[in-house]
Design a protein around this motif. Structure first.
Motif, short mmCIF file in Angstrom:
data_model
loop_
_atom_site.label_atom_id
_atom_site.label_comp_id
_atom_site.label_asym_id
_atom_site.label_seq_id
_atom_site.Cartn_x
_atom_site.Cartn_y
_atom_site.Cartn_z
N THR A 210 6.62 -12.95 57.94
CA THR A 210 5.52 -12.81 57.00
C THR A 210 5.99 -12.08 55.75
O THR A 210 6.69 -11.07 55.84
CB THR A 210 4.35 -12.03 57.65
N VAL A 211 5.63 -12.62 54.59
CA VAL A 211 6.02 -12.02 53.31
C VAL A 211 4.74 -11.70 52.52
O VAL A 211 3.82 -12.52 52.46
CB VAL A 211 6.91 -12.99 52.49
N LYS A 212 4.69 -10.51 51.92
CA LYS A 212 3.53 -10.13 51.11
C LYS A 212 3.91 -10.04 49.65
O LYS A 212 4.98 -9.56 49.29
CB LYS A 212 2.97 -8.80 51.60
N ASP A 215 -1.78 -9.54 46.54
CA ASP A 215 -2.85 -9.78 47.50
C ASP A 215 -2.56 -10.93 48.45
O ASP A 215 -3.35 -11.23 49.34
CB ASP A 215 -4.17 -10.06 46.77
N LEU A 216 -1.43 -11.58 48.24
CA LEU A 216 -1.11 -12.77 49.04
C LEU A 216 -0.24 -12.41 50.24
O LEU A 216 0.61 -11.53 50.18
CB LEU A 216 -0.38 -13.81 48.20
N GLU A 217 -0.49 -13.13 51.34
CA GLU A 217 0.28 -12.98 52.55
C GLU A 217 0.76 -14.36 52.99
O GLU A 217 -0.05 -15.23 53.28
CB GLU A 217 -0.60 -12.34 53.63
N ILE A 218 2.09 -14.57 53.01
CA ILE A 218 2.65 -15.88 53.34
C ILE A 218 3.32 -15.78 54.70
O ILE A 218 4.17 -14.91 54.92
CB ILE A 218 3.68 -16.35 52.28
N SER A 219 2.97 -16.67 55.62
CA SER A 219 3.49 -16.60 56.98
C SER A 219 3.70 -18.00 57.56
O SER A 219 3.29 -19.01 56.98
CB SER A 219 2.52 -15.82 57.87
N GLY A 220 4.32 -18.01 58.76
CA GLY A 220 4.48 -19.26 59.51
C GLY A 220 5.32 -20.32 58.82
O GLY A 220 5.09 -21.52 59.00
N GLY A 221 6.32 -19.91 58.04
CA GLY A 221 7.12 -20.89 57.31
C GLY A 221 8.11 -21.63 58.21
O GLY A 221 8.83 -21.01 58.98
N PHE A 222 8.13 -22.97 58.12
CA PHE A 222 9.12 -23.73 58.88
C PHE A 222 9.40 -25.06 58.18
O PHE A 222 8.62 -25.55 57.35
CB PHE A 222 8.66 -23.98 60.32
N ALA A 223 10.54 -25.66 58.52
CA ALA A 223 10.90 -26.99 58.06
C ALA A 223 11.29 -27.78 59.30
O ALA A 223 11.40 -27.23 60.40
CB ALA A 223 12.07 -26.93 57.08
#
Length: 337
Positions: A210-212, A215-223
């Motif tokens: 998870t990257v913040k 105010d944004l929170e980005i998670s669950g990244g996959f290819a």
């Protein structure tokens, strides 16, 4: 001696003329839309690669439509940069086994639209699919409609059984089915980019840290894992806006690809459409947006080294307000697991 010289000159002229006629005939025969590989084994999953060698009377090709024959099932097209994609779905005449699941409907026509392939250039259009329930020696016809603005070329003529297609003006591309060596063991996972991600055929498990950013929170990244030589890949993640102000994902880049586009796939009335979102994706205040199979997703174009399971893919996200965010996507299997 003079007779020998005369024979030599006559033979040379005749041979040269014959060679020229042979080359001319071959060029004429290959002036239509054909398959790169014209044979397919029974019960195998293949990459059916159509070759489009020219436009329509000098005009650029803007759309290519391919009707899929009965027996070519579970079809998944490869997206092309700069083209919109439509998949027309319908009922099969028979029921087919897909790893234990009984399937009686699927893609019956593929359309690449709103492109621009100059008459000066050549290109290919690829469909992954399985040849199933077809006897060896049978030829499957794939009628193609090539559109160049208002001009249309229909490559749809099919010879009667036992007939010769070589004399036809607009023959449909043919795949000859040959005896398979290993029935029932096709390798769907190994045939190009797994377009089930694009067709919404199964959700993938979340991965990545998870990257913040503000105010944004980005998670669950996959290819997803790709085949060697495959130039197109897909990427996914989730963005949560915890703030009171709307934001927007404007663009994405990656050193692993020549270009990364933001795409959306929507299915309506059995037609699946994929289009590039040139204005990006809105991330409303208090909302969560998921880039996931069958919906919003990243499209990696001109991939330098095909993604392998267990590897990582670095990407840079540019948001309108949160700015630049670096994210690492975990490469999962072709099924996203």
């Amino acid at each position: 001696m003079k007779a020998i010289k005369k024979f030599g000159k006559t033979f040379g002229k005749s041979f040269g003329l014959a060679a020229l006629l042979s080359v001319t005939a071959l060029a004429s025969a290959e002036a239509h839309v054909t398959f790169l590989d014209r044979e397919a084994k029974q019960e195998s999953t293949i990459l059916a690669t159509l070759q489009v060698p020219h436009g329509c009377d000098g005009k650029a090709t803007t759309e290519v439509r391919v009707k899929l024959p009965e027996g070519f099932v579970f079809a998944k097209p490869q997206p092309k940069a700069g083209w919109d994609l439509e998949v027309i779905k319908g009922d099969y005449q028979k029921t087919y086994d897909n790893h234990g699941d009984k399937v009686n409907k699927g893609a019956i026509e593929i359309r690449w639209k709103n492109g621009n392939l100059s008459d000066d250039f050549y290109d290919t259009f690829v469909i992954q699919g399985k040849v199933s329930g077809i006897a060896a020696g049978t030829s499957l016809a794939f009628p193609v409609t090539q559109m160049c603005g208002d001009t249309v070329e229909a490559w749809d003529q099919v010879a009667k059984e036992g007939g010769d297609a070589h004399g036809m003006k607009s023959p449909a591309p043919l795949l000859k089915v040959v005896a398979g060596e290993d029935h029932g063991h096709d390798h769907d996972d190994m045939a190009a980019m797994d377009m089930s991600a694009m067709a919404g055929m199964g959700a993938a498990a979340p991965a990545g840290e998870t990257v913040k950013a503000g105010d944004l929170e980005i998670s669950g990244g996959f290819a997803k894992a790709m085949l060697p030589g495959q130039p197109v890949g897909g990427g996914f993640f989730t963005v949560k806006n915890n703030g009171q102000t709307d934001d927007r994902l404007v663009s994405v880049s990656s050193p692993a690809a020549g270009e990364v586009q933001i795409h959306e796939m929507v299915t309506k009335d059995n037609v699946m459409r994929m289009r590039q979102l040139k204005d990006g994706i809105a991330i409303a205040a208090g909302e969560t947006v998921k880039l996931e199979p069958g919906n919003l997703h990243l499209m990696f174009q001109k991939v330098k080294t095909p993604f392998k399971q267990g590897d990582t893919v670095p990407v840079t996200l540019i948001f309108e307000k949160a700015g630049k965010v670096d994210l690492v996507l975990q490469v999962l299997s072709a099924q996203g697991k």
